[in-house]
Write an enzyme that holds these catalytic residues in place. Structure first.
Site, PDB file in Angstrom:
ATOM      1  CE  LYS A 152      27.901  18.089 -24.074  1.00 30.84           C
ATOM      2  NZ  LYS A 152      28.408  19.361 -24.620  1.00 30.84           N
TER       3      LYS A 152
ATOM      4  CE1 TYR B 241      45.136 -10.899 -29.446  1.00 28.43           C
ATOM      5  CE2 TYR B 241      43.972  -9.441 -27.930  1.00 28.43           C
ATOM      6  CZ  TYR B 241      43.994 -10.567 -28.761  1.00 28.43           C
ATOM      7  OH  TYR B 241      42.875 -11.334 -28.891  1.00 28.43           O
TER       8      TYR B 241
HETATM    9  C1  PLP Z   1      28.918  20.144 -23.660  1.00 25.35           C
HETATM   10  C2  PLP Z   1      28.663  21.615 -23.573  1.00 25.35           C
HETATM   11  C3  PLP Z   1      28.568  22.240 -22.320  1.00 25.35           C
HETATM   12  C4  PLP Z   1      28.967  21.549 -21.034  1.00 25.35           C
HETATM   13  O1  PLP Z   1      30.376  21.521 -21.009  1.00 25.35           O
HETATM   14  P1  PLP Z   1      31.220  20.944 -19.780  1.00 25.35           P
HETATM   15  O2  PLP Z   1      32.620  21.223 -20.170  1.00 25.35           O
HETATM   16  O3  PLP Z   1      30.916  19.488 -19.725  1.00 25.35           O
HETATM   17  O4  PLP Z   1      30.787  21.658 -18.555  1.00 25.35           O
HETATM   18  C5  PLP Z   1      28.163  23.569 -22.283  1.00 25.35           C
HETATM   19  N1  PLP Z   1      27.907  24.258 -23.430  1.00 25.35           N
HETATM   20  C6  PLP Z   1      28.044  23.704 -24.657  1.00 25.35           C
HETATM   21  C7  PLP Z   1      27.766  24.509 -25.860  1.00 25.35           C
HETATM   22  C8  PLP Z   1      28.429  22.375 -24.764  1.00 25.35           C
HETATM   23  O5  PLP Z   1      28.573  21.818 -25.985  1.00 25.35           O
END
Ligand code: PLP
Length: 379
Positions: A36, A260
């Protein structure tokens, strides 16, 4: 990208090795790849190529557009793999799911109804994962939703449940009591779909032990080399090295304020290097006066606030002739663990990776004999 750009080196061999590490935890279970948010910011096509070559047959993304883009890529290279959409199917998205052969993770009764209706229109069963909430209160059927399903089996009749899944809220802390509570809730929820394969764990959960593995694990962050328990994990190989060049080195008097807001006052006469990376590149502003970079075998602290395009680092302790403009400092990578930079920035590795932005020169490192898609000879 000009030489003055920050640079990302992405090691796909290390990514493949990390995938094999998760496979070794999974034993006979399957290991999916979570890609993702453009493969956690590293390039979903490049990441998917390395995962496919390593034997991955199932991908997860968050949204339907991400799934459609991944499907178009897989079709172009004549690769097949299951693609699941964590967010499930929303009204009006059915056609996009069907045409890209995407499988929703059904998270609620309304989503089950949408997918069931699409199946009836198609005149065939449609595949989907079914998500049950075991204690995170985010996605998945709650107790009332599960009762509803038990009372109305017709709702699921048009749906082929390829996985019953849930997600752990606290797996990054192995001592957290919620882990075993969710495990028990998940075991109980399996009565709802006793024949469906099951999937509970992401990277951290997969490391909690065999009881958490079931039939499919869904690692994301660990594939990208960051320790799922929020600390470096020696079993994972570093995938991402982010660097940025020094563009100017200057002297400053004791008592001078840096950056800043004048939040950092120099206690001694100092040398300050100005580095070409800032919060617009995902070097979080919360790293101001907190994080460190690595150069020439030692750490140098961020002095003052992170600007949009620049940071200042204190290099007073480096030999005067050792540093020159053009020299790259390591923001995170093999010498400066991304977990430490994230912690110093009040954040997590996931946020650092997905915030990297578009101004990096990206270099992929990949074993010369690995298959790469036509047009992606850059891998
Ligand atoms: C993002 C996600 C994962 C992967 O999680 P990691 O901690 O990056 O291994 C797996 N399952 C779901 C439902 C997620 O949202």
């Amino acid at each position: 990208m000009p030489a003055s750009s920050p640079a990302l080196s992405i090691n796909l061999d290390a990514l493949a090795a990390n995938y094999r590490f998760f496979q070794s935890l999974a034993h006979r279970a399957q290991t999916a790849g979570v890609v993702k948010a453009d493969g956690y910011g590293l390039g979903a096509e490049a990441v998917a190529t390395a995962l496919l070559n390593a034997g991955c047959q199932t991908f997860f993304v968050a949204r339907v557009e991400e799934g459609a883009a991944l499907r178009a890529f897989l079709d172009k290279i004549h690769a097949d793999a299951g693609i699941y959409i964590f967010g499930g199917v929303l009204p009006g998205e059915e056609e996009a799911f069907l045409s890209a052969r995407l499988k929703p993770v059904l998270n609620s009764i309304p989503q089950i109804e949408i997918w069931g209706a699409a199946a009836r229109r198609q005149g065939r069963k449609l595949p989907a994962a079914l998500h049950v909430d075991t204690g995170m209160t985010r996605f998945g059927l709650d107790a009332a939703g599960r009762r509803r399903l038990a009372q109305a089996p017709d709702l699921m009749a048009p749906i082929d449940v390829t996985y019953l899944m849930s997600h752990l809220a606290c797996a990054s802390d192995p001592t957290h009591p919620q882990n075993s509570v969710q495990l028990e809730n998940f075991r109980a929820a399996r009565a709802l779909q006793p024949h469906a394969p099951a999937s509970l764990s992401a990277s951290a959960g997969a490391m909690l032990g065999n009881a958490y593995v079931f039939d499919l694990i869904r690692p994301g962050i660990g594939l990208y080399g960051a320790g799922p328990m929020d600390a470096p994990d020696a079993r994972l190989k570093t995938v991402v090295t982010a660097t940025a060049p020094i563009i100017q080195i200057r002297n400053a008097e004791a008592g001078a304020a840096v950056g800043y807001g004048a939040t950092h006052t120099l206690a001694r006469a100092s040398r300050i290097a100005i580095v070409n990376v800032g919060y617009a590149d995902g070097y979080l502003r919360a790293a101001s006066n907190a994080a460190k970079v690595w150069l020439k075998g030692a750490e140098a602290p961020v002095a003052g606030r992170v600007s949009m395009d620049l940071i200042a680092i204190d290099v007073t302790d480096f030999a005067e002739n050792a540093l020159a403009p053009g020299e790259h400092v390591e923001l995170f990578g093999p010498n400066m663990p991304v977990e430490d930079v994230a912690a110093a920035s009040g954040s997590i590795t996931y946020e650092l990776f997905t915030s990297l932005g578009r101004r990096y020169a990206r270099h992929y490192r990949y074993n010369a004999s690995a298959w790469v898609p036509p047009g992606r000879e850059d891998l």
